[in-house]
Structure formats: structure tokens, C-alpha cells
Scaffold this motif. Structure first.
Motif, mmCIF file in Angstrom:
data_model
loop_
_atom_site.group_PDB
_atom_site.id
_atom_site.type_symbol
_atom_site.label_atom_id
_atom_site.label_comp_id
_atom_site.label_asym_id
_atom_site.label_seq_id
_atom_site.Cartn_x
_atom_site.Cartn_y
_atom_site.Cartn_z
ATOM 1 N N ASN A 100 0.800 -1.213 0.000
ATOM 2 C CA ASN A 100 0.000 0.000 0.000
ATOM 3 C C ASN A 100 0.841 1.275 0.000
ATOM 4 O OD1 ASN A 100 1.066 -0.246 2.536
ATOM 5 N ND2 ASN A 100 -0.855 0.067 3.633
ATOM 6 N N ALA A 101 2.138 1.167 -0.332
ATOM 7 C CA ALA A 101 2.983 2.356 -0.253
ATOM 8 C C ALA A 101 3.982 2.474 -1.391
ATOM 9 C CB ALA A 101 3.717 2.380 1.087
ATOM 10 N N ASN A 102 3.791 1.737 -2.472
ATOM 11 C CA ASN A 102 4.730 1.838 -3.590
ATOM 12 C C ASN A 102 4.766 3.233 -4.195
ATOM 13 O OD1 ASN A 102 6.027 -0.723 -3.829
ATOM 14 N ND2 ASN A 102 4.039 -1.560 -4.408
ATOM 15 N N ASP A 103 3.712 4.008 -3.983
ATOM 16 C CA ASP A 103 3.675 5.371 -4.514
ATOM 17 C C ASP A 103 3.995 6.422 -3.445
ATOM 18 O OD1 ASP A 103 1.373 5.025 -3.064
ATOM 19 O OD2 ASP A 103 0.063 5.985 -4.534
ATOM 20 N N ASP A 104 4.423 5.981 -2.264
ATOM 21 C CA ASP A 104 4.795 6.916 -1.201
ATOM 22 C C ASP A 104 5.982 7.765 -1.661
ATOM 23 O OD1 ASP A 104 4.505 7.248 2.043
ATOM 24 O OD2 ASP A 104 6.574 7.547 1.362
ATOM 25 N N PHE A 105 5.926 9.060 -1.378
ATOM 26 C CA PHE A 105 6.980 9.974 -1.845
ATOM 27 C C PHE A 105 8.353 9.597 -1.309
ATOM 28 C CE2 PHE A 105 5.528 11.771 2.123
ATOM 29 C CZ PHE A 105 6.652 12.317 2.719
ATOM 30 N N ARG A 106 8.412 9.006 -0.118
ATOM 31 C CA ARG A 106 9.708 8.637 0.463
ATOM 32 C C ARG A 106 10.329 7.451 -0.256
ATOM 33 N NH1 ARG A 106 6.775 8.912 6.101
ATOM 34 N NH2 ARG A 106 5.282 8.022 4.647
ATOM 35 N N ILE A 107 9.542 6.446 -0.577
ATOM 36 C CA ILE A 107 10.102 5.281 -1.278
ATOM 37 C C ILE A 107 10.466 5.652 -2.710
ATOM 38 C CG2 ILE A 107 8.012 4.140 -2.156
ATOM 39 C CD1 ILE A 107 10.932 2.380 -0.419
ATOM 40 N N LYS A 108 9.687 6.557 -3.312
ATOM 41 C CA LYS A 108 10.044 7.045 -4.653
ATOM 42 C C LYS A 108 11.389 7.770 -4.609
ATOM 43 C CE LYS A 108 5.480 7.650 -6.739
ATOM 44 N NZ LYS A 108 4.543 8.669 -7.259
ATOM 45 N N ALA A 109 11.568 8.640 -3.622
ATOM 46 C CA ALA A 109 12.836 9.371 -3.481
ATOM 47 C C ALA A 109 13.974 8.398 -3.194
ATOM 48 C CB ALA A 109 12.723 10.411 -2.372
ATOM 49 N N PHE A 110 13.707 7.391 -2.377
ATOM 50 C CA PHE A 110 14.717 6.390 -2.037
ATOM 51 C C PHE A 110 15.183 5.648 -3.281
ATOM 52 C CE2 PHE A 110 16.278 2.455 -0.105
ATOM 53 C CZ PHE A 110 16.920 2.921 1.021
ATOM 54 N N ARG A 111 14.231 5.246 -4.112
ATOM 55 C CA ARG A 111 14.590 4.512 -5.335
ATOM 56 C C ARG A 111 15.344 5.421 -6.325
ATOM 57 N NH1 ARG A 111 12.510 -0.586 -5.219
ATOM 58 N NH2 ARG A 111 10.659 -0.961 -3.957
ATOM 59 N N GLU A 112 14.969 6.680 -6.393
ATOM 60 C CA GLU A 112 15.709 7.627 -7.241
ATOM 61 C C GLU A 112 17.126 7.816 -6.706
ATOM 62 O OE1 GLU A 112 15.014 9.145 -10.215
ATOM 63 O OE2 GLU A 112 13.336 7.730 -10.184
ATOM 64 N N ALA A 113 17.263 7.840 -5.386
ATOM 65 C CA ALA A 113 18.589 7.966 -4.781
ATOM 66 C C ALA A 113 19.460 6.762 -5.110
ATOM 67 C CB ALA A 113 18.461 8.141 -3.269
ATOM 68 N N LEU A 114 18.856 5.582 -5.128
ATOM 69 C CA LEU A 114 19.623 4.382 -5.494
ATOM 70 C C LEU A 114 20.095 4.448 -6.942
ATOM 71 C CD1 LEU A 114 17.569 1.605 -3.693
ATOM 72 C CD2 LEU A 114 19.801 2.529 -3.044
ATOM 73 N N LYS A 115 19.263 4.989 -7.815
ATOM 74 C CA LYS A 115 19.689 5.172 -9.209
ATOM 75 C C LYS A 115 20.877 6.131 -9.273
ATOM 76 C CE LYS A 115 15.133 4.523 -11.269
ATOM 77 N NZ LYS A 115 14.046 5.229 -11.962
ATOM 78 N N ALA A 116 20.794 7.230 -8.532
ATOM 79 C CA ALA A 116 21.884 8.209 -8.517
ATOM 80 C C ALA A 116 23.150 7.595 -7.921
ATOM 81 C CB ALA A 116 21.474 9.455 -7.735
ATOM 82 N N LEU A 117 22.976 6.756 -6.923
ATOM 83 C CA LEU A 117 24.116 6.090 -6.296
ATOM 84 C C LEU A 117 24.867 5.219 -7.291
ATOM 85 C CD1 LEU A 117 25.608 5.465 -3.611
ATOM 86 C CD2 LEU A 117 23.991 3.579 -3.323
ATOM 87 N N ASN A 118 24.143 4.606 -8.187
ATOM 88 C CA ASN A 118 24.739 3.706 -9.170
ATOM 89 C C ASN A 118 25.362 4.448 -10.356
ATOM 90 O OD1 ASN A 118 25.341 1.021 -9.875
ATOM 91 N ND2 ASN A 118 23.676 1.020 -11.355
ATOM 92 N N SER A 119 25.262 5.742 -10.366
ATOM 93 C CA SER A 119 25.818 6.561 -11.436
ATOM 94 C C SER A 119 27.341 6.655 -11.314
ATOM 95 C CB SER A 119 25.208 7.971 -11.335
ATOM 96 O OG SER A 119 25.973 8.903 -12.036
ATOM 97 N N TYR A 120 27.991 6.895 -12.426
ATOM 98 C CA TYR A 120 29.432 7.132 -12.413
ATOM 99 C C TYR A 120 29.754 8.623 -12.438
ATOM 100 C CZ TYR A 120 30.530 2.209 -13.016
ATOM 101 O OH TYR A 120 30.666 0.860 -12.824
ATOM 102 N N GLU A 121 28.745 9.453 -12.400
ATOM 103 C CA GLU A 121 28.946 10.902 -12.443
ATOM 104 C C GLU A 121 29.352 11.429 -11.078
ATOM 105 O OE1 GLU A 121 25.758 13.148 -14.268
ATOM 106 O OE2 GLU A 121 25.132 11.355 -15.342
#
Length: 100
Positions: free
Chosen positions: A43-64
């Protein structure tokens, strides 16, 4: 982007000194996400915190360069407006979508 000379240690030294500590942190994150996915109610896949968390993981995996700043901004509520009433005991750790 490579920035030479900005850290006094070599990459090999960093691995030797810090790998196990950061391995543990990644395992903690993986355990959180596994628990989240195994929850009795999804019931929380669209929660703003989990969305931000998943975006942060994408940024973490960046080489930039600049991951820390990008992730800090993803996981921060940068609004400066005072709320009419208190809506929680602690900080959210991310901005609600309506406040971004």
C-alpha cells in the motif's frame, strides 16, 4: 568525470579500509527493500519517500561525480514554509510531491 588529487588515499587504500563497512550498509538497504517487497499489504509503492529512495539508489549507481549532493537533494525536504500545524513527530527525509 575524474577528479585527481581530491582524496588523500588511493582507490586500493579506500577499498582496504572501508569496503566491509559500506558492504554492510548496502546489505542493510537490501534487507529493507526485501522487507518492503514482502510486506503483508502493498500500500505504499507510490509513497513519496520510497520514490525518493529509489531515485537515490539510481543516482548512487551513477558514475557521475557529485552523487552525494544529488542524493542529499533527493532525500531532503527543502521547503522553508512554516506549516499551519504540526503534521508529524520527525522529519520525512524527502519532499512530498506537492512540495517539490
Amino acid at each position: 568525470m575524474q577528479i585527481e588529487g581530491s582524496c588523500p588515499r588511493t582507490q586500493r587504500e579506500l577499498i582496504e579500509l572501508e569496503f566491509i563497512e559500506h558492504r554492510t550498509k548496502i546489505l542493510d538497504i537490501a534487507a529493507f527493500l526485501d522487507r518492503f517487497d514482502r510486506s503483508v499489504e502493498h500500500n505504499a509503492n507510490d509513497d513519496f519517500r520510497i520514490k525518493a529512495f529509489r531515485e537515490a539508489l539510481k543516482a548512487l549507481n551513477s558514475y557521475e561525480f557529485g552523487r552525494v549532493e544529488r542524493i542529499q537533494m533527493l532525500l531532503s525536504d527543502v521547503s522553508s514554509e512554516l506549516r499551519a500545524e504540526r503534521d508529524g513527530q520527525s522529519a520525512y527525509g524527502a519532499a512530498k510531491e506537492s512540495e517539490q
